[in-house]
Design a protein around this motif. Structure first.
Motif, PDB file in Angstrom:
ATOM      1  N   UNK A 135       3.619  13.829  32.283  1.00  0.00           N
ATOM      2  CA  UNK A 135       2.944  14.789  31.355  1.00  0.00           C
ATOM      3  C   UNK A 135       1.611  14.749  31.512  1.00  0.00           C
ATOM      4  N   UNK A 136       0.983  13.593  31.700  1.00  0.00           N
ATOM      5  CA  UNK A 136      -0.433  13.450  32.007  1.00  0.00           C
ATOM      6  C   UNK A 136      -0.797  14.002  33.513  1.00  0.00           C
ATOM      7  N   UNK A 137       0.141  13.924  34.313  1.00  0.00           N
ATOM      8  CA  UNK A 137      -0.358  14.494  35.664  1.00  0.00           C
ATOM      9  C   UNK A 137      -0.195  16.091  35.735  1.00  0.00           C
ATOM     10  N   UNK A 138       0.659  16.652  34.991  1.00  0.00           N
ATOM     11  CA  UNK A 138       0.868  18.027  34.769  1.00  0.00           C
ATOM     12  C   UNK A 138      -0.188  18.922  33.798  1.00  0.00           C
ATOM     13  N   UNK A 139      -0.779  17.783  32.906  1.00  0.00           N
ATOM     14  CA  UNK A 139      -1.799  18.481  31.916  1.00  0.00           C
ATOM     15  C   UNK A 139      -1.146  19.143  30.789  1.00  0.00           C
ATOM     16  N   UNK A 140       0.054  18.535  30.417  1.00  0.00           N
ATOM     17  CA  UNK A 140       0.666  18.954  29.174  1.00  0.00           C
ATOM     18  C   UNK A 140      -0.049  18.710  27.976  1.00  0.00           C
ATOM     19  N   UNK A 141      -0.136  19.593  26.817  1.00  0.00           N
ATOM     20  CA  UNK A 141      -0.846  19.161  25.657  1.00  0.00           C
ATOM     21  C   UNK A 141       0.170  18.255  24.581  1.00  0.00           C
ATOM     22  N   UNK A 142      -0.420  17.363  24.366  1.00  0.00           N
ATOM     23  CA  UNK A 142       0.150  16.094  23.480  1.00  0.00           C
ATOM     24  C   UNK A 142       0.334  16.706  21.743  1.00  0.00           C
ATOM     25  N   UNK A 143       1.394  16.502  21.272  1.00  0.00           N
ATOM     26  CA  UNK A 143       1.352  16.872  19.766  1.00  0.00           C
ATOM     27  C   UNK A 143       1.654  15.524  18.951  1.00  0.00           C
ATOM     28  N   UNK A 144       1.217  15.385  18.042  1.00  0.00           N
ATOM     29  CA  UNK A 144       1.150  14.064  17.263  1.00  0.00           C
ATOM     30  C   UNK A 144       2.498  13.894  16.640  1.00  0.00           C
ATOM     31  N   UNK A 145       3.321  14.900  16.347  1.00  0.00           N
ATOM     32  CA  UNK A 145       4.630  15.039  15.664  1.00  0.00           C
ATOM     33  C   UNK A 145       5.254  16.204  16.048  1.00  0.00           C
ATOM     34  N   UNK A 146       6.660  16.220  15.999  1.00  0.00           N
ATOM     35  CA  UNK A 146       7.458  17.319  16.258  1.00  0.00           C
ATOM     36  C   UNK A 146       6.965  18.590  15.004  1.00  0.00           C
ATOM     37  N   UNK A 147       6.392  18.187  14.122  1.00  0.00           N
ATOM     38  CA  UNK A 147       6.050  19.218  13.077  1.00  0.00           C
ATOM     39  C   UNK A 147       4.664  19.968  13.675  1.00  0.00           C
ATOM     40  N   UNK A 148       3.782  19.286  14.339  1.00  0.00           N
ATOM     41  CA  UNK A 148       2.672  19.956  14.784  1.00  0.00           C
ATOM     42  C   UNK A 148       3.136  20.686  16.059  1.00  0.00           C
ATOM     43  N   UNK A 149       4.085  20.213  16.879  1.00  0.00           N
ATOM     44  CA  UNK A 149       4.365  21.297  18.032  1.00  0.00           C
ATOM     45  C   UNK A 149       5.051  22.297  17.751  1.00  0.00           C
ATOM     46  N   UNK A 150       5.962  22.392  16.635  1.00  0.00           N
ATOM     47  CA  UNK A 150       6.644  23.468  16.276  1.00  0.00           C
ATOM     48  C   UNK A 150       5.771  24.488  15.616  1.00  0.00           C
ATOM     49  N   UNK A 151       4.595  24.015  15.206  1.00  0.00           N
ATOM     50  CA  UNK A 151       3.803  24.828  14.391  1.00  0.00           C
ATOM     51  C   UNK A 151       2.821  25.665  15.224  1.00  0.00           C
ATOM     52  N   UNK A 152       2.765  25.222  16.410  1.00  0.00           N
ATOM     53  CA  UNK A 152       1.793  25.547  17.458  1.00  0.00           C
ATOM     54  C   UNK A 152       2.320  26.458  18.466  1.00  0.00           C
ATOM     55  N   UNK A 153       3.895  26.385  18.484  1.00  0.00           N
ATOM     56  CA  UNK A 153       4.407  26.887  19.331  1.00  0.00           C
ATOM     57  C   UNK A 153       5.491  28.330  18.975  1.00  0.00           C
ATOM     58  N   UNK A 154       5.556  29.494  19.737  1.00  0.00           N
ATOM     59  CA  UNK A 154       6.392  30.251  19.387  1.00  0.00           C
ATOM     60  C   UNK A 154       7.935  30.339  20.057  1.00  0.00           C
TER      61      UNK A 154
END
Length: 286
Positions: A44-63
């Motif tokens: 993930x770091x090598x690709x530059x993926x954005x880290x979410x602190x929780x599944x709630x943060x990830x799902x709130x940010x993504x469509x």
């Protein structure tokens, strides 16, 4: 399509390359580091993926959320996303049966999620023309998921039909493609157990060139992947039973792949080692 934030659960060897293709097409891709291995973090770091602190943060940010995980974990991952209150398109791109897809769809019943059925065929996408992502389900949601990979090395294919259609196609292809490894290993182990493996290899070179029995090193590719292929065979067996097709081939292949669990992600394993594991008749110790 609005904002192009996409979540991926979880970026293993296949998932990280899928994420890379979405980024190539302009998406910002999130992932969840919590509980993941050092290898996953490095990818993930090598690709530059954005880290979410929780599944709630990830799902709130993504469509759109993409699930690319071992098939045994697919239902649990869907449950985590549903519990987080996701509102958007959920693409299950795992090697699961149509029956399992129905279970996954049921997890989101009554919510604001549209489930898209996905099936990936081919190697982790790096070059055009080798890897396809089949998508079925609601036309609008399928179009949104497909657009994430426009002009990338991952080719979306959208056969008409409901959720379950893409998974059925994926498993039908995998049934032939992967069970053939188990069948070749079985033949070699049978010969080895009776002391005629060299003779079998010589015979296969003459009669069946370019097949694993003619060059047992070709079997080695199955060893590092067998830990994922075993549950996939169970899904194939379930799909077979669902339409009255004998499931014995898939169940036997699952047993074969189970004996190779100790070689998970090991690029050094040889075809000879895999054959020896079958001849021993038990799963190797880990």
């Amino acid at each position: 399509m609005g904002h192009r934030d996409v979540g991926i659960l979880h970026p293993g060897a296949m998932g990280v390359r899928v994420a890379a293709q979405a980024m190539t097409a302009g998406a910002e891709v999130w992932w969840l580091p919590q509980g993941r291995s050092a290898a996953s973090r490095d990818r993930a770091a090598g690709l530059g993926l954005r880290s979410a602190a929780s599944v709630e943060e990830l799902t709130a940010a993504c469509e759109v959320v993409l699930s690319v995980c071992p098939p045994a974990a697919a239902l649990d991952v869907a449950g985590q996303v549903a519990a987080a209150g996701f509102r958007g398109v959920y693409v299950d791109a795992n090697a699961v049966s149509p029956e399992r897809m129905a279970d996954i769809t049921g997890v989101f019943e009554g919510g604001a999620v549209t489930v898209v059925d996905g099936g990936i065929t081919g190697p982790p996408p790096r070059e055009k023309g080798r890897t396809r992502l089949y998508l079925s389900g609601d036309d609008s949601a399928v179009a949104r998921a497909s657009a994430l990979f426009d002009a990338t090395a991952l080719t979306p294919v959208t056969p008409a039909g409901p959720v379950g259609r893409a998974s059925a196609l994926k498993l039908a292809f995998a049934a032939y493609n992967k069970i053939s490894y188990a069948l070749a290993a079985q033949a070699c182990a049978l010969a080895d157990g009776h002391g005629v493996l060299d003779d079998l290899i010589d015979l296969a070179k003459r009669m069946l060139p370019d097949t694993p029995p003619a060059a047992t090193e070709h079997l080695a590719a199955a060893g590092p992947r067998a830990w994922r292929w075993e549950p996939e065979m169970r899904e194939i067996a379930r799909a077979c039973r669902g339409v009255g097709v004998p499931s014995d081939f898939a169940e036997a292949a699952a047993e074969t792949f189970g004996r190779w669990d100790a070689h998970k992600d090991d690029p050094t394993v040889t075809g000879a080692q895999l054959i020896a594991d079958l001849v021993r008749g038990t799963r190797p110790s880990t």
